[in-house]
Design an enzyme around this catalytic site. Sequence first.
Site, PDB file in Angstrom:
ATOM      1  N   GLU A  86       0.782  -1.220   0.000  1.00  0.00           N
ATOM      2  CA  GLU A  86       0.000   0.000   0.000  1.00  0.00           C
ATOM      3  C   GLU A  86       0.824   1.287   0.000  1.00  0.00           C
ATOM      4  O   GLU A  86       0.399   2.293  -0.568  1.00  0.00           O
ATOM      5  CB  GLU A  86      -0.935   0.001   1.222  1.00  0.00           C
ATOM      6  CG  GLU A  86      -1.965  -1.106   1.215  1.00  0.00           C
ATOM      7  CD  GLU A  86      -2.956  -0.963   0.069  1.00  0.00           C
ATOM      8  OE1 GLU A  86      -3.366   0.176  -0.233  1.00  0.00           O
ATOM      9  OE2 GLU A  86      -3.306  -1.998  -0.537  1.00  0.00           O
ATOM     10  N   SER A 476     -51.153 -26.492  39.960  1.00  0.00           N
ATOM     11  CA  SER A 476     -50.882 -26.625  41.391  1.00  0.00           C
ATOM     12  C   SER A 476     -49.638 -25.900  41.865  1.00  0.00           C
ATOM     13  O   SER A 476     -49.363 -25.894  43.062  1.00  0.00           O
ATOM     14  CB  SER A 476     -50.785 -28.109  41.765  1.00  0.00           C
ATOM     15  OG  SER A 476     -52.039 -28.734  41.605  1.00  0.00           O
TER      16      SER A 476
END
Length: 860
Positions: A86, A476
């Site tokens: 780069e 229950s």
Amino acid sequence: MFSFKRLIKFGLLMGLLGIIALITLYLTMRDDLPSVESLKNLQWQTPMQIYSNDGKLMSQFGEKKRIPLALEEMPQQLIDAILATEDDRFYQHFGIDPVGLTRAVIGQIIGQNKGGGSTITMQVARNFFLTREVTYVRKLREIFISFHIENLLTKDEILALYMNKIPLGHRSYGFGAAAQVYYGKEVHELTLAQIAVLAGLPKAPSTLNPIRSPKRAKARRSVVLQRMLAKNYITPQEYQEAMAAPITGKRHGAEIELNAPYLAEMAHQEMLQRYGREQAYTGGYKVFTTVPSKLQKAAQHAVVTNLMAYDQRHGYRGVIRSLRNENNNKPDAVTGEYSKPLTPEEIDQALNIKGYQSLEPAIVTGVFEQSVAIALKNEQQATIDWPGLSWAREYISDQKQGPAPQTAADILNYGDVVWVLKQEDDSFALSQIPQVSGALVSISPDDGAIKAAVGGFSFNQSQFNRVTQAKRQVGSNIKPFIYSAALENGFTLASIINDAPINQWDRSSGVVWRPKNSPPTYVGPIRIRLALAQSKNVISVRLLREVGLGKIIDHLSLFGFVPDELPRNETLALGSASLTPLEVASGFATFANGGFLIQPYLIDRIEDSFGNIVFQASPAVACDPCQPGDMMGSLSAATQTAQAPEEPDSNGLAQTGLTTDKVAPPLNQAERVISKQNAFLMTEALNSAIWGYDWSTKPGWQGTGFRAKTLKRRDIAGKTGTTNESKDAWFSGYSRRLVTTSWIGFDDHTRNLGKTAYNKNLGKSQVYGIEAGAKSAQPAWITYMDTALEDLEIEPFLPPEDVVSVRIDKATGKLSSKADKTSLFEYFENGTAPTEYVTLDKSREILDGNEDEEIDEELF
């Protein structure tokens, strides 16, 4: 010569004019240029990560994948590859490379794109402050910003910004994330060949990445390696080895260490509420939950295995699809070959199915007497023997199954595509995706910290979290709260209530309401402890009538239940209220911690991207009085010496390191909503639901939760629960330090859990009969608690002050002077113990009257 001098002067003049124009442009644009000061204190936009309490990554949320790294954390070969590819003069120029820029300008003039115009500094300027539009104005702004960056930052700081910011495809930003996305590695684990592939991505990440185009990625890698060789960053041998390496990149997600999607989504939603979508997804937050990975894994295993067990005992619903119809799947009688054998292409295509949990697709490639051959993905071959097939009788309905199969051909045919499960011994078994749903949640009663949460069989199958979103009738499971209200209104565990049928005319509906016990047996006068342990429905209704519906609802609201959501009629006593498993577990926590209302919470702390703690949970703690570092509940506080009751023999449970949440002083004290005496007495009664029994006189009895005895822990208490027509089944229970609720049912409310007939292929240990809390929900609770209790030492459910133990007569609940099987010790709050002795010798056991194995079934 004269013309040459004029040419020089003209060139100098044009250069001067160019400089003046450039300065003028800079002065004109200066005010519009963004400030680069933000780069000095940059906060990287990183995904939100969800962790377990012990630091296991559970999930990651956010559009951008980034793993910020300091420059010294980057491999030198990666840095060299970037510089060579780069910007090879990065450390020599001042933000702009005159050579590269001149080459780029000339290329534009002559119509050839020579590249090389943008330095790393210029790319940083563009990536942080500009768009990617191709205009001369943008290029000039890029140059000017580069000057500013070079004046503000060092070269190393600029390079680090570049390597962490650059987009590299597949939503990865920076090389730390790219290494994970493409190779599933950290950057320091990459090979030179892999480094070269990544270093080539900035030019065109969408087209040069190894996932989309391996050929282009290989060509670009070659360019990178050639430049590294030319700059003497690598040796010829390294170059040759890297050039010869294959392109191996493929998509990798975040490395999940604990796959708990329901739990992670709960934390995710809380973070969205707390910070908003944008900040939550980009702030780099690390969210640490209260959940230990060991308990979460145990919970997931418990739910999945329980749902599959339920599903299989109700029968096999058939194959996914069949690649051959029955007329064509018979082998030749002589050769044994099939007339239309499966092709490799057919097999590969048919197996391209996403699996669920541990289930994976397979194709039947051979059917034998009591086994089948199967083909799996990746050209694997295996056999399913008879133990893995014999369960698969035909599913007819939720209430009925077909006959037990005798041979493999009764179940499967050649070419059938099926689900299989790989078992612990590496053998395979036929399986199927359960249609039934389930949930399990476990919390600390000390402060409400969630310790495990599973919202269904598979998050991929359904994202509906039944822990927090499914309001189902509790059956229950409501009774302990009804009984707690009764203790607050003059009743004791020894109070006698008539267990007899109820017939009541309902004027509004014009029908008679007849609540029934399940099984429908009645024993007449019975003590409250036994009635709760045996889940007597009519006793719950009678207690509600005695206390009053209004007082019952007021009492239930103390446990966090919303009064407006509770039915205002007598069906409340049988569990017609609809609650989530998390609400139920929170209510039971009040009994476990000695009477305090705690609020469940999931997030222990939140760290920002720098590791700073930005949130630390400070939950209300069940303690009285609260001292710094005190996580002990009131049940283990001051106690009164009393003789232990003979029925049941309660021991208890000890404090452990399970609750690891850091709570800094001063402690936030939870609200006391019931007395410690009430909480203790209810815990005693719920202990009887598991350990209570008496076979000394026939018919004998035992509690509905007796299956939990397999844990061999007397320091647990709990309650089964089943709704009308068995649409929902529950089990909620606890030790002193852990409360867990298990639920099972169908998301389709029209379906009930049904019943199963005995399968003669499976032996005596199988579960069959009517589905209910003890058979359908409790097995998941037991499986989970078997692991969860491993690290919990015994800590007794000790009686608090103002609780005494006296000997009573079993039949009447009055005081007794006898020491035989007609009497036992019972606990009472001071001032509530009986004062009258039994005088007549009419003592008898008050028993259920049911001797068969269905004693645990309750349909309300």
